[in-house]
Design an enzyme around this catalytic site. Structure first.
Site, PDB file in Angstrom:
ATOM      1  N   ASN A   1      90.315 -96.581 -61.814  1.00 42.01           N
ATOM      2  CA  ASN A   1      91.412 -95.668 -61.542  1.00 42.01           C
ATOM      3  C   ASN A   1      92.358 -96.010 -60.442  1.00 42.01           C
ATOM      4  O   ASN A   1      91.239 -95.802 -59.230  1.00 42.01           O
ATOM      5  CB  ASN A   1      91.107 -94.111 -61.696  1.00 42.01           C
ATOM      6  CG  ASN A   1      90.171 -94.065 -63.002  1.00 42.01           C
ATOM      7  OD1 ASN A   1      90.457 -94.329 -63.890  1.00 42.01           O
ATOM      8  ND2 ASN A   1      89.783 -92.663 -62.953  1.00 42.01           N
TER       9      ASN A   1
ATOM     10  N   GLU B   1      85.620 -91.282 -62.048  1.00 42.58           N
ATOM     11  CA  GLU B   1      85.908 -91.005 -60.864  1.00 42.58           C
ATOM     12  C   GLU B   1      84.315 -90.846 -59.793  1.00 42.58           C
ATOM     13  O   GLU B   1      84.372 -89.179 -59.460  1.00 42.58           O
ATOM     14  CB  GLU B   1      86.793 -90.358 -60.779  1.00 42.58           C
ATOM     15  CG  GLU B   1      88.591 -91.058 -61.317  1.00 42.58           C
ATOM     16  CD  GLU B   1      89.378 -91.135 -60.476  1.00 42.58           C
ATOM     17  OE1 GLU B   1      89.663 -89.643 -59.605  1.00 42.58           O
ATOM     18  OE2 GLU B   1      90.303 -91.090 -60.577  1.00 42.58           O
TER      19      GLU B   1
ATOM     20  N   HIS C   1      83.591 -86.286 -67.782  1.00 40.05           N
ATOM     21  CA  HIS C   1      84.925 -86.241 -66.640  1.00 40.05           C
ATOM     22  C   HIS C   1      84.773 -85.050 -66.865  1.00 40.05           C
ATOM     23  O   HIS C   1      86.078 -84.157 -66.141  1.00 40.05           O
ATOM     24  CB  HIS C   1      86.462 -86.451 -67.404  1.00 40.05           C
ATOM     25  CG  HIS C   1      87.091 -87.328 -67.368  1.00 40.05           C
ATOM     26  ND1 HIS C   1      88.600 -88.064 -67.160  1.00 40.05           N
ATOM     27  CD2 HIS C   1      87.755 -86.836 -65.954  1.00 40.05           C
ATOM     28  CE1 HIS C   1      89.246 -87.832 -66.721  1.00 40.05           C
ATOM     29  NE2 HIS C   1      88.881 -87.559 -65.873  1.00 40.05           N
TER      30      HIS C   1
HETATM   31  C1  FCB Z   1      92.047 -88.418 -60.990  1.00 42.28           C
HETATM   32  C2  FCB Z   1      91.789 -88.141 -63.112  1.00 42.28           C
HETATM   33  C3  FCB Z   1      92.310 -87.606 -63.356  1.00 42.28           C
HETATM   34  C4  FCB Z   1      93.800 -86.803 -63.069  1.00 42.28           C
HETATM   35  C5  FCB Z   1      94.384 -87.859 -62.661  1.00 42.28           C
HETATM   36  C6  FCB Z   1      95.762 -87.788 -61.789  1.00 42.28           C
HETATM   37  O1  FCB Z   1      91.636 -88.678 -60.477  1.00 42.28           O
HETATM   38  O2  FCB Z   1      91.029 -89.206 -62.979  1.00 42.28           O
HETATM   39  O3  FCB Z   1      91.272 -86.542 -64.375  1.00 42.28           O
HETATM   40  O4  FCB Z   1      93.598 -85.897 -62.765  1.00 42.28           O
HETATM   41  O5  FCB Z   1      93.677 -88.359 -61.243  1.00 42.28           O
END
Ligand code: FCB
Length: 502
Positions: free
Chosen positions: A347, A219, A173
């Site tokens: 996500n 991501e 992450h």
């Molecule tokens: C995503 C991220 C997470 C957090 C959310 C709001 O892009 O993965 O860590 O910051 O947004």
């Protein structure tokens, strides 16, 4: 016609709130509406709350969870031999974080993890998605592991399992060990892809007796585009398009090598997959032609990561569009990248690309997003509940995916404490309720979403926004580290308990 609602407004009107003139006008409108729409008194009866068998219910066994990530909550950056990550260095660089803060302490979860597991339990959530800090486990990125770093996750896992909460671990992450940035330019080199696989295999070997589900990379799109292209996120580079495409390829390669390492070193049955913020394409108006256009857009705009993982090749459209900037790659690498996964995490926060069908290649056109599009406290977080309906549906169709998770969804809100000290975040509840209704719609139609991880369990360090944006179900006072449930925590607990949108 919504006249009955207006009538209710009049009946309940707090007379002081309306001027005489406004009141007379409102009453007039209502009487007109009453005459025109023969109101049935039964319409005003409060319907019973939905249960698992009602249209707003989720299937038995649907997995409700919450999510966090290591750098955003742990703090304790010097504890027990942890090395530096690119985010430590970036956050300490003046001018990079909106409020000049860093995550040296964050929510101090490293020391308060037992209390925090209690917060998850209080929600009734059955699953928790957290991330492992690579620089705790391998302070140099490669080489000798730091046993004390992994011990923390041992303790966390035991606490979770002891409380009946299923752990979902994310390996990357965004907190890349700084030495890998210094030595190889981070993901600019496939050395980092290989180092990632070694770390993944090691973690799986040590923890897969208790962690059955592992997300590889969180991501890719965001950290590659913003970290290596726009220079906004760590490591803050502004590389030309060819180099950015190569970085993305190395991340995909790292993912594939990690899948193989986890299969080789983890227990049999360990499940693995990516968690991606896929380009959010949805039909502007859901005609058959526009839905088809959204499928094409979904495939083409995600070809650089999720597409190559699930198809084992870059699409012709992606390669043509990239031209001389296309990533250099071999057939062997594509095979590694497309090692079979057990699930795909999506996500999902905001709509990005409303598309319509177009006659010319590639078969879709993207509409401009109006400046007045409503958003939550973060400007990027546009409110488009149907996003969580369309994305899983389109992704499942385009790549024939049979197991999806919503690996993140949630909202930032201003979250001021009221005079009684509580946070009545009805705006966050509004966002969540509308998104969950749409998720329910997808699941009811057979879209294979098996679980949902709400971002976030508690307020935390929101990357370049520092502590200015709050996403938590629990409010965190960053001076005292006191956690207080917001109204949205009660809302989520009700959802989980009834397995339905309430
Ligand atoms: C995503 C991220 C997470 C957090 C959310 C709001 O892009 O993965 O860590 O910051 O947004």
């Amino acid at each position: 016609m919504q006249m009955p609602a207006a009538a209710t407004v009049v009946e309940k009107a707090m007379f002081g709130r309306f001027s005489r003139r406004q009141f007379a006008k409102l009453a007039g409108i209502c009487s007109l509406g009453m005459a025109a729409t023969a109101v049935n008194s039964e319409d005003r009866e409060v319907k019973p709350a939905p249960d698992a068998h009602s249209p707003a219910g989720f299937p038995d066994g649907f997995l409700w969870g919450t999510a966090t990530s290591a750098y955003q909550i742990e703090g304790a950056v010097d504890a027990d031999g942890r090395g530096r990550s690119i985010w430590d260095v970036f956050a300490h660089t003046p001018g990079k974080i909106a409020d000049g803060s860093n995550a040296d302490r964050a929510a101090d979860h490293y020391h308060r993890y037992k209390e925090d597991v209690g917060l998850i339990k209080a929600l009734g959530a059955r699953a928790y998605r957290f991330s492992i800090a690579w620089p705790r486990v391998f302070p140099e990125g490669t080489g000798a592991p730091n046993p004390k770093g992994l011990d923390f996750y041992d303790r966390l896992l035991d606490e979770l399992l002891g409380n009946g909460i299923e752990p979902y671990a994310t390996l990357y992450h965004w907190d890349l060990p700084q030495p890998l940035q210094d030595r190889f330019g981070g993901w600019q080199s496939s050395e980092t892809s290989r180092a990632f696989a070694d770390y993944a295999g090691y973690v799986a070997g040590r923890l897969s007796d208790r962690v059955k589900s592992i997300f590889t990379v969180n991501e890719c799109s965001r950290f590659v585009n913003l970290g290596y292209g726009a220079g906004i996120d760590a490591p803050g580079l502004k590389l030309p398009p060819a180099a950015v495409n190569q970085v993305r390829h190395h991340v995909a390669l790292g993912h594939g090598l990690a899948v193989q390492a986890i299969r080789a070193q983890g227990r049999a049955g360990t499940r693995v997959g990516p968690a991606e913020d896929i380009a959010a394409c949805l039909p502007a108006i859901a005609t058959a032609a526009n839905v088809r256009a959204a499928e094409i857009a979904m495939r083409e705009l995600n070809a650089g990561f999720l597409g190559v993982i699930l198809e084992g090749k870059y699409t012709d459209g992606y390669l043509e569009h990239a031209g001389k900037d296309a990533p250099k790659h071999s057939a062997e690498e594509l095979k590694i990248i497309s090692s079979p996964v057990d699930f795909v995490g999506l996500n999902i926060y905001a709509p990005q690309f409303y598309v319509v069908a177009a006659d010319r290649a590639p078969g879709f056109a993207v509409l401009p997003l109006p400046a007045s599009f409503p958003h939550m406290d973060s400007e990027w977080l546009k409110v488009g509940p149907e996003t969580i309906y369309w994305l899983p549906r389109l992704a499942a169709k385009v790549w024939n995916i049979d197991t999806l998770y919503i690996s993140e969804n949630g909202a930032s809100a201003l979250d001021k404490s009221a005079v009684d000290g509580k946070v009545y975040d009805t705006d966050r509840i509004m966002y969540l309720r509308n998104y969950l209704m749409q998720l329910q719609r997808a699941v009811a139609e057979g879209v294979p979403v098996r679980g949902y991880f709400l971002w976030s369990l508690m307020d935390n360090f929101e990357w370049i926004d520092g502590y200015k944006k709050r996403f938590g179900l629990y409010h965190v006072d960053f001076d005292t580290q006191v956690r207080t449930p917001k109204l949205s925590a009660s809302f989520y607990r009700e959802i989980i308990e009834s397995n339905a949108v309430v």
